[in-house]
Design an enzyme around this catalytic site. Structure first.
Site, PDB file in Angstrom:
ATOM      1  N   ARG A 136      38.282  47.720  36.262  1.00  0.00           N
ATOM      2  CA  ARG A 136      38.878  47.957  37.584  1.00  0.00           C
ATOM      3  C   ARG A 136      39.354  46.633  38.196  1.00  0.00           C
ATOM      4  O   ARG A 136      40.483  46.495  38.654  1.00  0.00           O
ATOM      5  CB  ARG A 136      37.860  48.668  38.484  1.00  0.00           C
ATOM      6  CG  ARG A 136      38.195  48.854  39.944  1.00  0.00           C
ATOM      7  CD  ARG A 136      39.402  49.719  40.189  1.00  0.00           C
ATOM      8  NE  ARG A 136      40.645  48.949  40.042  1.00  0.00           N
ATOM      9  CZ  ARG A 136      41.866  49.471  40.063  1.00  0.00           C
ATOM     10  NH1 ARG A 136      42.039  50.760  40.187  1.00  0.00           N
ATOM     11  NH2 ARG A 136      42.920  48.710  39.933  1.00  0.00           N
ATOM     12  N   CYS A 178      42.498  39.701  47.352  1.00  0.00           N
ATOM     13  CA  CYS A 178      41.915  41.050  47.357  1.00  0.00           C
ATOM     14  C   CYS A 178      42.112  41.679  48.747  1.00  0.00           C
ATOM     15  O   CYS A 178      42.379  42.868  48.890  1.00  0.00           O
ATOM     16  CB  CYS A 178      40.425  41.014  47.045  1.00  0.00           C
ATOM     17  SG  CYS A 178      39.981  40.165  45.523  1.00  0.00           S
ATOM     18  N   CYS A 203      43.126  45.078  39.059  1.00  0.00           N
ATOM     19  CA  CYS A 203      43.442  44.573  40.404  1.00  0.00           C
ATOM     20  C   CYS A 203      44.075  43.193  40.308  1.00  0.00           C
ATOM     21  O   CYS A 203      45.093  42.922  40.944  1.00  0.00           O
ATOM     22  CB  CYS A 203      42.181  44.494  41.264  1.00  0.00           C
ATOM     23  SG  CYS A 203      41.710  46.049  42.015  1.00  0.00           S
TER      24      CYS A 203
END
Lengths: 265, 217
Positions: free
Chosen positions: A222, A174, A226
């Protein structure tokens, strides 16, 4: 005035340069369509509110007794304090995993079946409206996740480690995209989520209405996209790792004003 | 899903209980919790299998550092191990077709669970996602440094010449295995990870170093 602001925002969104540039005329056509519809997120909010109050499911019950952390039926202010620990399930839950609990316990739906349903279909569709409604009820409030329970602390710590976990064919985590302020992919700005990115950014902006595809995405969707772009395997819907990431981002965002459901490109 | 949650919940409760029982509460083992949570939370989808979660030494060390610099010796060890994986071009030629390289650089696809196969032909270079490369393309990312005029700024007028050799080799190593020169680089290891073929890598080399390329003109 408010409408004017929304209108110019929509226009900017419609004409905004995107990773796959569209022509000005296409942008304008999209903008006109949006104006005809009004603020699209409002439609999801209204549908969500109706779903909340409607008797549904095998038990023919509404969600009005659902406890989102503020007590049964209390929706206002719930969103800005999630994920949090729930004693009845003995786990930390985000908004969507908590909705699954309520839909199963109150309405008799099978949470596992809903979790396996692809986004945008059947009860997943309904959940996206529900999260639009629930987040709207906290719009303008500040993110304020509780951190006192040991499981809340643990989810934050595990979420932090997950955020920096590099793997997959591209070695991405991330943090590759969201570990530094002021970076972009193509023209898309990337908030730094290792700290507080500020009012209405990152965790304080989702659920959001996506102009590009006309969909309302919750935080689960979301995160799912990702991970797709991170080239990771598929994260289970409402799985603990996704909740841990929510705890990490949500606690980092303490004090940031929620604008969810926001409007995104 | 519920069984998974219960199992994971039990692990967490056990870890927390252990922490609570000791005279001086030790910190719960969050790393172990992460591992079991990862295992329980991800599943295979299309070409994206759960074995992708396994880390090599570079990814493990850089994850643990959480964005901070590694100790010098650790970084050096990772870099030299990764440098060993770099294969030189089989025919000794480093430079392909910059126009094909530009096409590849624009392509941000490949290796997601919505991609059909892991074949080289399905993968993009993803370069513009993170780097500026040419003057004309304004839609570029900024996670990596600007590579606009990469060859020109380094005085490369003929990438085949002996004077250009160090720059050519550095770029080849970087594209093949970014961790050979920077242990915790954000960039994928395009050669080592099997993302791009030798021919595709040569085309990207040409994009960076050919004086006629959009990068250098």
């Amino acid at each position: 005035m408010k409408r004017l602001l929304i209108t110019s925002f929509l226009l900017a969104a419609a004409l905004g340069v995107s990773a796959q540039p569209k022509t000005t005329s296409e942008g304008i056509a999209e903008y006109r369509k949006m104006l005809a519809d009004g603020n699209p997120a409002e439609l999801f909010e209204a549908k969500g509110e109706e779903l909340w109050k409607t008797r549904r499911g095998p038990k023919n019950a509404s969600l009005e007794q659902c406890d989102l952390g503020q007590g049964p039926g209390k929706v206002k202010g719930a969103f800005v304090q999630l994920p949090r620990y729930f004693a009845d399930t003995n786990r930390v839950q985000d908004l969507e995993s908590r909705l699954l609990t309520c839909m199963q316990n109150l309405q008799g739906f099978d949470a596992a079946v809903i979790a396996k349903t692809p986004f945008g279909r059947d009860e997943q569709n309904n959940i996206e409206s529900l999260v639009a409604f629930i987040s709207t009820e906290s719009r303008g409030m500040k993110m304020n996740l509780p951190t006192a329970h040991p499981q809340e602390k643990a989810m934050y710590e595990v979420g932090k480690r997950a955020f920096f976990y590099r793997a997959g064919p591209y070695d991405f985590s991330c943090a590759t995209c969201h570990g530094e302020d002021g970076k972009r992919i193509r023209l898309q700005d990337l908030p730094d989520l290792t700290g507080n990115p500020g009012d209405g950014v990152g965790f304080a902006a989702w659920p959001a209405y996506r102009v590009g595809n006309g969909q309302l995405w919750g935080m689960q969707r979301r995160l799912n996209d990702c991970f797709r772009q991170q080239r990771f395997p598929y994260p289970g819907y409402a799985s603990d790792l996704t909740i841990a990431l929510g705890s990490y981002m949500g606690i980092n965002a303490k004090g940031a004003e929620s604008i969810a459901p926001a409007i995104k490109r | 899903m519920n069984r998974k949650h219960m199992k994971l919940g039990a692990v967490m409760v056990a870890a927390l209980a252990l922490a609570g029982c000791a005279a001086v509460a030790p910190t719960p083992d969050y790393d172990a919790m992460l591992q079991s949570m990862m295992k329980a939370s991800f599943r295979d989808q299309g070409i994206a299998k759960v074995d992708r979660l396994q880390q090599d030494a570079a990814n493990a060390q850089c994850s643990q550092a959480q964005g901070k610099d590694l100790p010098d010796a650790t970084a050096k060890a990772i870099e030299s191990a990764n440098l060993k994986t770099v294969k030189l071009p089989s025919d000794g030629k480093f430079i392909g077709d910059w126009k094909l390289g530009q096409k590849l650089a624009q392509d941000g696809g490949g290796m997601t669970w919505t991609d059909k196969s892991t074949d080289y032909s399905q993968n993009g270079g993803n370069c513009y996602n993170c780097h500026q490369l040419s003057k004309a393309e304004l839609s570029f990312g900024t996670i990596g440094p600007s590579l606009y005029r990469y060859g020109a700024n380094r005085g490369v007028t003929d990438p085949q010449s002996p004077t250009a050799k160090p720059i050519v080799e550095y770029a080849w190593n970087k594209l093949n295995n970014s961790k050979a020169t920077n242990a915790c680089s954000d960039m994928p290891r395009f050669g080592q990870a099997g993302l791009l073929s030798e021919a595709q890598l040569k085309d990207l080399m040409a994009l960076l170093l050919d004086p006629e390329s959009v990068v250098n003109r």
